[in-house]
Design an enzyme around this catalytic site. Structure first.
Site, mmCIF file in Angstrom:
data_model
loop_
_atom_site.group_PDB
_atom_site.id
_atom_site.type_symbol
_atom_site.label_atom_id
_atom_site.label_comp_id
_atom_site.label_asym_id
_atom_site.label_seq_id
_atom_site.Cartn_x
_atom_site.Cartn_y
_atom_site.Cartn_z
ATOM 1 N N GLY A 75 0.757 -1.215 -0.114
ATOM 2 C CA GLY A 75 -0.100 -0.003 0.003
ATOM 3 C C GLY A 75 0.924 1.276 0.055
ATOM 4 C CB ILE A 147 4.220 2.691 7.878
ATOM 5 C CG1 ILE A 147 4.799 3.158 9.218
ATOM 6 C CG2 ILE A 147 3.404 1.472 8.074
ATOM 7 C CD1 ILE A 147 5.612 2.359 10.016
ATOM 8 N N GLY A 148 4.792 0.791 5.264
ATOM 9 C CA GLY A 148 3.988 0.558 4.060
ATOM 10 C C GLY A 148 3.768 -1.133 4.210
ATOM 11 C CB SER A 161 12.319 2.149 5.636
ATOM 12 O OG SER A 161 11.329 3.326 5.458
ATOM 13 C CB CYS A 177 4.267 8.720 2.052
ATOM 14 S SG CYS A 177 5.612 7.524 2.381
#
Length: 219
Positions: A75, A147-148, A161, A177
């Protein structure tokens, strides 16, 4: 008291791993975990410079593709990975943890935030704005972690990361992002020199709390 990591492989990669190699490895491990043929995995590593595109990536936000661009399948939008940035991939089976994707994401966020606090960095998540945020040296809010995630067969992939000491100019090739009104920072920019091994050890020290939160307990 049992070790919460006893059934999970904790892997620390000694060198850089090509992003496509890591992606293929995650795909294979996801399938094996879902089939019951492999243990869950938390994988810490570093990539050579690469831009990765999430499922919501907008081509207009790829400003200067100076590095390879890889479709990640996770995502989110565009992000950068490279030397000096610590990447953590969590391949965990949510079928035995309540099948709650939102709780998984919040647990990842809280895990990173708690680990940063170990080194004197206060950070936070913001509703509607993906990532981990802190106060930069100029007092402005800036992103220090990304965040993904992806969930397939109720097994998670990808993760987070954190910027230890990457070349921050490399982020200028994208709108990180999809958020262009805030900058990007790192522990080094904040005056904190940290070896990857120190980060990994602190993260592992809080892994039990992270896993407990996945079971529905507060961190």
């Amino acid at each position: 008291m049992s070790d919460p990591l006893s059934d999970i492989e904790w892997r620390v990669e000694p060198g850089q791993v090509q992003y496509r190699t890591a992606l293929d490895a995650m795909d294979a491990r996801n399938a094996a975990i879902a089939a019951g043929d492999a243990r869950e995995l938390i994988w810490l590593l570093e990539h050579p410079p690469v831009y990765t595109a999430g499922t919501s990536a907008n081509a207009a936000e790829l400003l200067d593709p100076r590095f390879e661009v890889v479709e990640a399948g996770r995502g989110g939008r565009y992000t950068y990975h490279g030397p000096g940035q610590r990447v953590g991939y969590a391949l965990l089976d949510l079928r035995k943890r309540g099948k709650d994707v939102r709780r998984f994401v919040h647990a990842i966020e809280d895990w990173v935030i708690a680990t940063l606090r170990t080194f004197g960095v206060e950070s936070w998540s913001v509703d509607g704005r993906v990532g981990i945020w802190t106060k930069d040296i100029d007092g402005a809010e800036a992103k220090i972690g990304a965040i993904g995630v992806r969930v397939r067969r109720w097994v998670t992939m990808h993760g987070f990361s954190v910027n230890l000491d990457p070349d921050l100019s490399h982020f200028a090739g994208i709108v990180p992002c999809g958020i262009d009104e805030f900058g990007v920072t790192s522990l080094a920019r904040l005056g904190i020199s940290l070896a990857p091994e120190e980060w990994d050890a602190a993260l592992q020290g809080r892994a039990g709390q992270f896993l407990a939160q996945l079971e529905g307990e507060p961190l």
